[in-house]
Scaffold this motif. Structure first.
Motif, PDB file in Angstrom:
ATOM      1  N   SER A   8      -8.186 -15.805   8.101  1.00 27.45           N
ATOM      2  CA  SER A   8      -7.219 -16.006   7.231  1.00 27.45           C
ATOM      3  C   SER A   8      -5.778 -15.172   7.399  1.00 27.45           C
ATOM      4  CB  SER A   8      -7.738 -15.623   5.817  1.00 27.45           C
ATOM      5  OG  SER A   8      -6.703 -15.614   4.788  1.00 27.45           O
ATOM      6  N   GLU A  55      -3.353 -15.327   5.159  1.00 33.01           N
ATOM      7  CA  GLU A  55      -2.735 -15.347   3.857  1.00 33.01           C
ATOM      8  C   GLU A  55      -3.409 -14.597   2.945  1.00 33.01           C
ATOM      9  OE1 GLU A  55      -1.743 -19.472   2.785  1.00 33.01           O
ATOM     10  OE2 GLU A  55      -0.455 -19.797   4.629  1.00 33.01           O
ATOM     11  N   GLU A  56      -4.568 -15.026   2.667  1.00 32.22           N
ATOM     12  CA  GLU A  56      -5.358 -14.032   1.651  1.00 32.22           C
ATOM     13  C   GLU A  56      -6.133 -12.845   2.419  1.00 32.22           C
ATOM     14  OE1 GLU A  56      -8.125 -17.119  -0.022  1.00 32.22           O
ATOM     15  OE2 GLU A  56      -6.574 -17.271  -2.161  1.00 32.22           O
ATOM     16  N   GLN A  81     -10.032 -11.484  -1.499  1.00 34.80           N
ATOM     17  CA  GLN A  81      -9.590 -12.804  -2.055  1.00 34.80           C
ATOM     18  C   GLN A  81     -10.526 -13.662  -1.646  1.00 34.80           C
ATOM     19  OE1 GLN A  81      -5.414 -12.301  -1.090  1.00 34.80           O
ATOM     20  NE2 GLN A  81      -4.803 -12.315  -3.147  1.00 34.80           N
TER      21      GLN A  81
END
Length: 261
Positions: free
Chosen positions: A38, A40-41, A45
């Motif tokens: 990931s 992004e998160e 998350q």
């Protein structure tokens, strides 16, 4: 196929992360080494999503460096990269140059290590196309899309295959709830060789069959019309109730439906 690559494009909130995590979990239980990268998160998350959908065997890492991802591919059978757009190249690269760099580095590495690579893709603002140049779609082995089925139940998604070097093209209906996708629910597959009637026509035909069940009927009588799919039966009944063609008495499995004359 070992060493293959694919894209999964969908609008925000459609359920692409949930879908990929559940597929990785299934593969992990079969003994494959899989990972979710990931960009992004953060880890917490992604872990929260994993906990919600009962994913326990998928390794997760925050990474955007192509060099570091290539190291991961040496040891893994399949990785999902979320997302292609977050991967980094040199600072002086244009967007197209960066795409070429990512594909040139990762796709040959996938074949060399026999590690399957899946790229989660952003969509353009109009929600109709995969973000980026056509180079990405042409370079990978398969392109998938995930869409909300506007004529289906609230949790219905349509997974479509727009390109597949290793198989046929088709669409599959999936059902997603608060705990993820229900892969045991009955699905419908429509291939190019055997196209089904348009959704609007199938919906109208099924609702007409329900109305012909008699003056009063139960959910159990509706289920065969929905091919045993409880979500589909609920969806059809809600449409008939909201259009004032039926009334309902009782709750749950004991509920009865009456035709309004």
């Amino acid at each position: 196929m070992p060493g293959s690559s694919f894209t999964l494009a969908a609008s925000p909130g459609t359920g692409k992360t949930t879908l990929m995590l559940q597929i990785l979990e299934s593969l992990a239980k079969q003994g494959y080494k899989v990972g979710y990268i990931s960009g992004e998160e953060n880890i917490m998350q992604v872990a929260y999503t994993c906990q919600r959908i009962n994913v326990k065997n998928v390794m997760v890492r925050n990474e955007t460096s192509i060099k570091e991802i290539k190291k991961v591919m040496q040891e893994f059978d399949l990785i999902i990269i979320d997302s292609f757009q977050c991967l980094t190249g040199d600072d002086n690269m244009s967007s197209v140059e960066r795409e070429k760099f990512i594909l040139k580095e990762l796709l040959p590495e996938a074949k060399a290590t026999e590690c399957v690579v899946g790229f989660i893709m952003h969509m353009t603002k109009d929600g109709k196309n995969m973000k980026g140049s056509t180079l990405i779609g042409h370079s990978v082995d398969a392109n998938l899309t995930l869409d909300i089925d506007e004529e289906g139940d609230d949790g219905t998604r349509v997974l479509g295959m727009q390109k597949n070097r290793f198989g046929s093209l088709n669409q599959v209906s999936l059902y997603m709830g608060s705990s993820g996708y229900d892969f045991d629910a009955k699905i419908e597959v429509y291939s190019g060789e055997n196209k089904a009637a348009p959704k609007k026509d199938r919906k109208a035909a099924d609702m007409e069959k329900i109305m012909n069940l008699g003056q009063e009927f139960s959910m159990e009588q509706v289920m065969p019309i929905a091919n045993g799919d409880y979500c589909r039966a609920q969806y059809l009944l809600r449409n008939l109730l909201s259009s004032n063609k039926l009334t309902k008495s009782g709750r749950g499995n004991a509920a009865m439906f009456q035709v309004i004359i």
